[in-house]
Design an enzyme around this catalytic site. Structure first.
Site, PDB file in Angstrom:
ATOM      1  N   CYS A 133      -2.344   9.101   2.992  1.00  0.00           N
ATOM      2  CA  CYS A 133      -2.185   8.451   1.682  1.00  0.00           C
ATOM      3  C   CYS A 133      -3.431   8.619   0.820  1.00  0.00           C
ATOM      4  CB  CYS A 133      -1.880   6.963   1.860  1.00  0.00           C
ATOM      5  SG  CYS A 133      -0.317   6.623   2.683  1.00  0.00           S
ATOM      6  N   GLU A 155       0.885  -1.169   0.000  1.00  0.00           N
ATOM      7  CA  GLU A 155       0.000   0.000   0.000  1.00  0.00           C
ATOM      8  C   GLU A 155       0.916   1.210   0.000  1.00  0.00           C
ATOM      9  OE1 GLU A 155      -1.525   3.201   0.869  1.00  0.00           O
ATOM     10  OE2 GLU A 155      -2.167   2.484   2.833  1.00  0.00           O
TER      11      GLU A 155
END
Length: 495
Positions: free
Chosen positions: A273, A239
């Site tokens: 993010c 990720e």
């Protein structure tokens, strides 16, 4: 005989707002990592033998500890990241909710299920189940040091794996707190262990023979993780970063969209993010949206005092990146309606709203990871989708629209999209979380997140002897002819 004691190398965890030492932790060596993984192998055997019910009971026990001491954990997060205590509590609440869901649903998602065997294999009973991999290595980030790694940790644990966790060197205290409280709930074996240190410790974890490595961080580090894990054919879940876009259609609720843009882009000082970094707005509502966004952004202030809405930049090296992105945008014709070059201080960055920024500038193309927004006017949503998708990243995205919200969401090249809200997908335990392109691959959360830490096990059990036996050397020409006739009847019809 004299005994020579080897000095253990240590490092300090600092409060990024004050540089105060929060804690001191060992730099774990390759040997330390190997020993932790060996202990985890033994612990896994016991943990997996508990079954779904036994693991669920212990995870619920841990969830209770986290819930009761949530304020304490939030204070550790606040001390190590600088984010406001209330924002840290949001992390804790979300992590608790995901833990509750995964404990309740692991059996339903992963347990044995009947599958249709088909007419050709009608004498077989077909089942599939999802078995734990063994030992999972987790390398966590510093920006959401509870919520993000817990998306791997609790899903891996619920599936029956043992976990070895290396938190960021900026937030080792959070990792220590999680591991120690888990040990209170599960004291029998070291099912969940902590490793602290720098990149070398993480690299050692990659090479340690874990059965899968889950990493959250930058795309550049993700590539290094993949290369290192490839040496031992260790599968990885990555990720990485994002350059998430928010689209505002002409029929959108402008006040709500502006509020979402500012919170999505500037909460946690922009160190998210899946935070909003780019905004594309229909020309018919552009001026109204910009005006409202500027108004809200001006009310947000970075600082370490209780009244500040956002905290410091946790990783000092990020300050230069943010400064460079803002400077490049302005040098290339962009305008700062809020903030600007002077917004970047020694520890804090004040909110910055940029307009008229060229699409090929680094402020639009590269992840900024600071409290900044670029806003661009588009003639229609086709142009907005095209520009939003013109990115090597593809993590999250947001759409504000009344009529075309779902259509636009499906067209965006991203792993997740929120319609008429922002980052809401992260708080829904049933939805998968992950990206495409430079944002990585694999999924945490939901049924997909549980399956990510398992292997599919297929079992075919013969219930009775088949009328037509295929898997035998005694098969006759008559049998072959019967099979050919049957397959033609089943699949040979013209449509």
């Amino acid at each position: 005989m004299t005994t020579v004691e080897h000095k253990v190398e240590t490092f300090d965890s600092l409060n990024p707002a004050t540089d105060e030492v929060v804690g001191t932790y060992p730099v774990h060596t390759e040997e330390d990592v190997a020993q932790a993984v060996a202990r985890a192998r033994n612990a896994y055997t016991w943990w997996n033998s508990l079954g779904y019910a036994g693991r669920a009971e212990r995870l619920q026990r841990w969830k209770g500890i986290i819930t009761r001491r949530g304020a304490q954990l939030a204070e550790v997060v606040h001390a190590e990241t600088g984010k406001p205590h209330s924002d840290a509590m949001i992390e804790v609440v979300l992590a608790v909710d995901h833990t509750a869901w995964v404990a309740k649903n692991a059996r339903k998602v992963l347990g044995p299920k009947r599958r249709a065997a088909g007419l050709l294999m009608a004498n077989q009973a077909a089942t599939v189940e999802y078995q734990a991999l063994g030992v999972i290595g987790v390398i966590g980030p510093w920006n959401y040091p509870v919520f993000t790694p817990m998306g791997s940790i609790v899903y891996a644990l619920a599936a029956g794996n043992a976990v070895v966790f290396k938190p960021s060197e900026y937030t080792p205290g959070v990792g220590k707190w999680l591991v120690e409280t888990f040990a209170e709930a599960v004291p029998e074996y070291p099912v969940f262990q902590l490793l602290t240190g720098y990149g070398a410790t993480g690299a050692a974890l990659c090479r340690s023979g874990v059965d899968k490595l889950a990493f959250t961080g930058s795309a550049a580090t993700g590539r290094k993780i993949m290369a290192t894990c490839a040496e031992t054919l260790t599968p990885v879940l990555i990720e990485a970063g994002g350059k998430d876009a928010l689209l505002v259609d002409e029929d959108a609720d402008i006040a709500a969209a502006a509020d979402a843009a500012v919170w999505g882009g500037m909460s946690n000082a922009g160190q998210t993010c899946v935070g909003v970094e780019r905004v594309y707005v229909h020309e018919k509502v552009y001026d109204a949206f910009v005006a409202k966004t500027v108004e809200i952004a001006k009310s947000v202030r970075a600082g370490s005092d209780p009244e500040a809405k956002i905290g410091p930049i946790t990783m000092p090296a990020q300050l230069d990146i943010i400064r460079r992105h803002i400077a490049d945008a302005i040098e290339r014709g962009g305008k700062a309606l809020v903030g600007g070059p002077d917004a970047v201080g020694e520890k804090f960055v004040q909110p910055t709203v940029l307009v008229d920024v060229p699409e090929d500038s680094i402020a639009v193309q590269d992840e900024t990871f600071g409290p900044t927004l670029t806003i661009a006017k588009v003639k229609d949503m086709d142009e907005a989708v095209s520009k939003a998708n013109d990115s090597r990243y593809g993590l999250g995205s947001t759409v504000f629209a009344k009529r075309r919200g779902m259509e636009l969401a499906r067209r965006l090249r991203s792993g997740m999209t929120a319609v008429n809200s922002v980052i809401s997908f992260a708080g829904i335990p049933t939805l998968p979380f992950g990206g495409v392109g430079d944002s990585g691959f694999g999924r945490i959360h939901g049924p997909d997140g549980l399956k990510e830490f398992t292997r599919a096990k297929a079992i075919a059990r013969q219930r009775f002897k088949p009328p037509i036996a295929l898997t035998t050397f005694s098969r006759t020409e008559k049998t072959d002819a019967a099979v050919a006739k049957l397959i033609t009847i089943l699949h040979g019809k013209r449509k």
